[in-house]
Design a protein around this motif. Structure first.
Motif, mmCIF file in Angstrom:
data_model
loop_
_atom_site.group_PDB
_atom_site.id
_atom_site.type_symbol
_atom_site.label_atom_id
_atom_site.label_comp_id
_atom_site.label_asym_id
_atom_site.label_seq_id
_atom_site.Cartn_x
_atom_site.Cartn_y
_atom_site.Cartn_z
ATOM 1 N N LEU A 138 -3.062 -3.305 -11.246
ATOM 2 C CA LEU A 138 -3.542 -2.093 -10.326
ATOM 3 C C LEU A 138 -2.783 -2.250 -9.092
ATOM 4 N N PHE A 139 -2.767 -3.538 -8.687
ATOM 5 C CA PHE A 139 -2.151 -3.992 -7.303
ATOM 6 C C PHE A 139 -0.652 -3.896 -7.615
ATOM 7 N N LYS A 140 -0.263 -4.531 -8.649
ATOM 8 C CA LYS A 140 1.016 -4.681 -8.870
ATOM 9 C C LYS A 140 1.658 -3.098 -9.096
ATOM 10 N N GLU A 141 0.790 -2.163 -9.617
ATOM 11 C CA GLU A 141 1.564 -0.668 -9.715
ATOM 12 C C GLU A 141 1.383 -0.100 -8.339
ATOM 13 N N ILE A 142 0.467 -0.368 -7.516
ATOM 14 C CA ILE A 142 0.491 0.246 -6.336
ATOM 15 C C ILE A 142 1.513 -0.390 -5.118
ATOM 16 N N LEU A 143 2.058 -1.655 -5.395
ATOM 17 C CA LEU A 143 3.213 -2.241 -4.752
ATOM 18 C C LEU A 143 4.161 -1.783 -5.064
ATOM 19 N N GLU A 144 4.448 -1.416 -6.450
ATOM 20 C CA GLU A 144 5.765 -0.820 -6.892
ATOM 21 C C GLU A 144 5.997 0.507 -6.359
ATOM 22 N N GLN A 145 4.991 1.312 -6.460
ATOM 23 C CA GLN A 145 4.795 2.608 -5.773
ATOM 24 C C GLN A 145 5.299 2.578 -4.388
ATOM 25 N N GLN A 146 4.724 1.915 -3.461
ATOM 26 C CA GLN A 146 4.784 1.723 -2.229
ATOM 27 C C GLN A 146 6.207 1.261 -1.831
ATOM 28 N N GLN A 147 6.814 0.344 -2.715
ATOM 29 C CA GLN A 147 8.121 -0.001 -2.582
ATOM 30 C C GLN A 147 8.929 1.161 -2.610
ATOM 31 N N GLU A 148 8.710 1.767 -3.604
ATOM 32 C CA GLU A 148 9.670 2.881 -4.034
ATOM 33 C C GLU A 148 9.772 3.912 -2.827
ATOM 34 N N VAL A 149 8.340 4.379 -2.453
ATOM 35 C CA VAL A 149 8.276 5.258 -1.229
ATOM 36 C C VAL A 149 9.101 4.758 -0.079
ATOM 37 N N ILE A 150 8.968 3.445 0.229
ATOM 38 C CA ILE A 150 9.721 2.732 1.361
ATOM 39 C C ILE A 150 11.302 3.013 0.994
ATOM 40 N N GLU A 151 11.761 2.702 0.078
ATOM 41 C CA GLU A 151 13.233 2.863 -0.368
ATOM 42 C C GLU A 151 13.511 4.250 -0.256
ATOM 43 N N GLN A 152 12.773 5.280 -0.804
ATOM 44 C CA GLN A 152 12.990 6.512 -0.449
ATOM 45 C C GLN A 152 13.146 7.152 0.898
ATOM 46 N N GLU A 153 12.120 6.581 1.674
ATOM 47 C CA GLU A 153 12.130 7.060 3.285
ATOM 48 C C GLU A 153 13.239 6.532 3.762
ATOM 49 N N HIS A 154 13.824 5.340 3.469
ATOM 50 C CA HIS A 154 14.934 4.459 3.900
ATOM 51 C C HIS A 154 16.125 5.494 3.664
ATOM 52 N N ASN A 155 16.207 5.822 2.454
ATOM 53 C CA ASN A 155 17.413 6.427 2.067
ATOM 54 C C ASN A 155 17.637 7.823 2.548
#
Length: 117
Positions: free
Chosen positions: A17-34
């Motif tokens: 569960l924590f791995k999935e949450i971490l992956e989702q957060q990284q995707e959101v951060i990358e999208q916001e950055h882009n």
């Protein structure tokens, strides 16, 4: 044995569960950055050049401007003090030609003519 095998059916393994949450957060951060980069580029494109920003004017250009102003002032004074109509007309024509030259070469004679409002 893995943790997924140990957990009974219907339960969730915290590590996964924590791995999935971490992956989702990284995707959101990358999208916001882009998106931030795209928005930043759009803002740069939309910003007009600030009128307060001064451009560099070389010494030669300043000298040319000062000389043109001096010539225009002298022609004006000569036109005002002359009583001969043909001399006045020639001075007016010279002023018109000089102003046209200045307009065409604004980079060479910066600030000589006042901007038209």
């Amino acid at each position: 044995m893995s943790e997924a095998e140990v957990a009974p059916e219907g339960s969730v393994v915290a590590k996964d569960l924590f791995k999935e949450i971490l992956e989702q957060q990284q995707e959101v951060i990358e999208q916001e950055h882009n998106e931030g980069e795209v928005v930043g580029e759009e803002v740069k494109k939309k910003r007009p050049k600030s009128p307060g920003k001064r451009r560099y004017i070389s010494v030669t250009d300043r000298t040319n401007s000062a000389l043109m102003l001096l010539v225009l002032r002298r022609l004006k004074a000569a036109e005002e003090h002359s009583f001969q109509p043909d001399v006045k007309e020639n001075i007016r024509e010279a002023v018109v030609l000089l102003k046209r030259i200045i307009e065409e070469n604004e980079d060479m004679f910066p600030g000589v003519l006042r901007p038209k409002s």
